[in-house]
Design an enzyme around this catalytic site. Sequence first.
Site: not given
Ligand code: GKR
Ligand code: MG
Length: 439
Positions: A209, A337
């Site tokens: 991420k 996702h």
């Molecule tokens: O859990 O912080 C998180 C992710 O950024 C999530 O909110 C995203 O929706 O995992 C997700 C993504 O692939 O964008």
């Molecule tokens: Mg994403």
Amino acid sequence: MTKIKNTQLKGAEIAEINITPIATVDPPLLNAAGLHAPYALRIVLEVVTKDNISGISEIPGNIQTNEALEEARNIIIGQDPFQLNQIKQQLESHFGKESADERGEAPWDQRKLVHIFSAVEVACLDIQGKICDRPIVDLLGGKMRDSVPFAAYLFYKYEGAGGELGFGTDPDATGWAKARQASALNAEEIVAQAQAMCKEFGFKSIKLKGGALEPQHEVEAMLALREAFGSDVPLRLDPNAIWKKETAIHCGRQLEGVLEYLEDPVRGQAAMAEVCKTLNIPLATNMCTTSFEDIPSSIALGSEDIILSDHHFWGGLRSSVELARICDTFGRRLSMHSNSHLGISLAAMVHLGAALPTPPYPLDTHYPWQSDEVIVGGRIKFEEGSVKVPEGPGLGVELDRDALEKLHQNFLKCGLTHRNDEIEMQKVQPDWQFRATRW
Ligand code: GKR
Ligand code: MG
């Protein structure tokens, strides 16, 4: 030929629904929108038939979704759980069709109808499976594989495990529990996180991420992961659309031949299409092509190569199978996702992943970051990075009612009503503000 009448199916009438908001312990994970709160919110839906057959599902928690589900209660009660088309039509005519334009800055999010329908659909499929004595994967067309591979999902993070521990740590933790609470704010710590996660769960591909640090740091983290894991372990990076086009191209060039795919480097289909044409890396999205109404412009523009499906966001498991078919038709690949979640969602993802005719990329999952569980038997096991399709009818997992009550009490105590990563970040860095495009 004798037709089966609905009335011949035992229990085919919904008598009751139970909507339980829960809060599950979540560590301080960083992303482009800020910081995860010490608890992630989910809603557990239970649909019960007249014959006391119970079906369950889990969706992202949010006070508005909760209220909308309450509003849908009278539409759902009295329905036949096999008549999902009718239930959907009635929900649509009650809530009105949703369009991405109404959802402003975050068109992939804030969707009432798809969440509600996903919750109702999965719970009804669970009931259908129990009535027919078949796993959900069979209701989706049948099993193409016995287990479904997932990817290690790495996060930059502050020290801490979340929940009652706040941002503190448990000095007695060992193994992954220890690594899960360690801080990860540079390439070296991200590699250590990846090694601990892959050792514990056996994942064979890795996603980071991004969007949390300056882009060049994230590029360096990807290069460090490549160095540590070699070219047999596919790598992905997801800056959640916070980069400018020039940044995406500059960083992307350094990662050509390194990344399996780059997820949402920039915002919107038009910008994604430009980056897609320029870089020699497949692009993936769960931010610019996020509903069926986005497909025509996605195809016209060529905004991505891979769509990250998500049954919570695409209106259920059967819609996700339809999405897979569209992807096959238009030469898109499919990945999946995730958001912070527990075992009911994981089981649903596995049934879907097992049913897809074309194997998807190893699916995203936040599951290793959560330590709670709401199903009988506790946490689902990963074997070599994969989860076996649950045995037994329906979803193949049952509600642990004591655990549900405990997590509901967490919800009542923690005071959170919706996810707001910006506010959580401001508790640590008071001046911090979300910017849709930062670098
Ligand atoms: O859990 O912080 C998180 C992710 O950024 C999530 O909110 C995203 O929706 O995992 C997700 C993504 O692939 O964008
Ligand atoms: Mg994403």
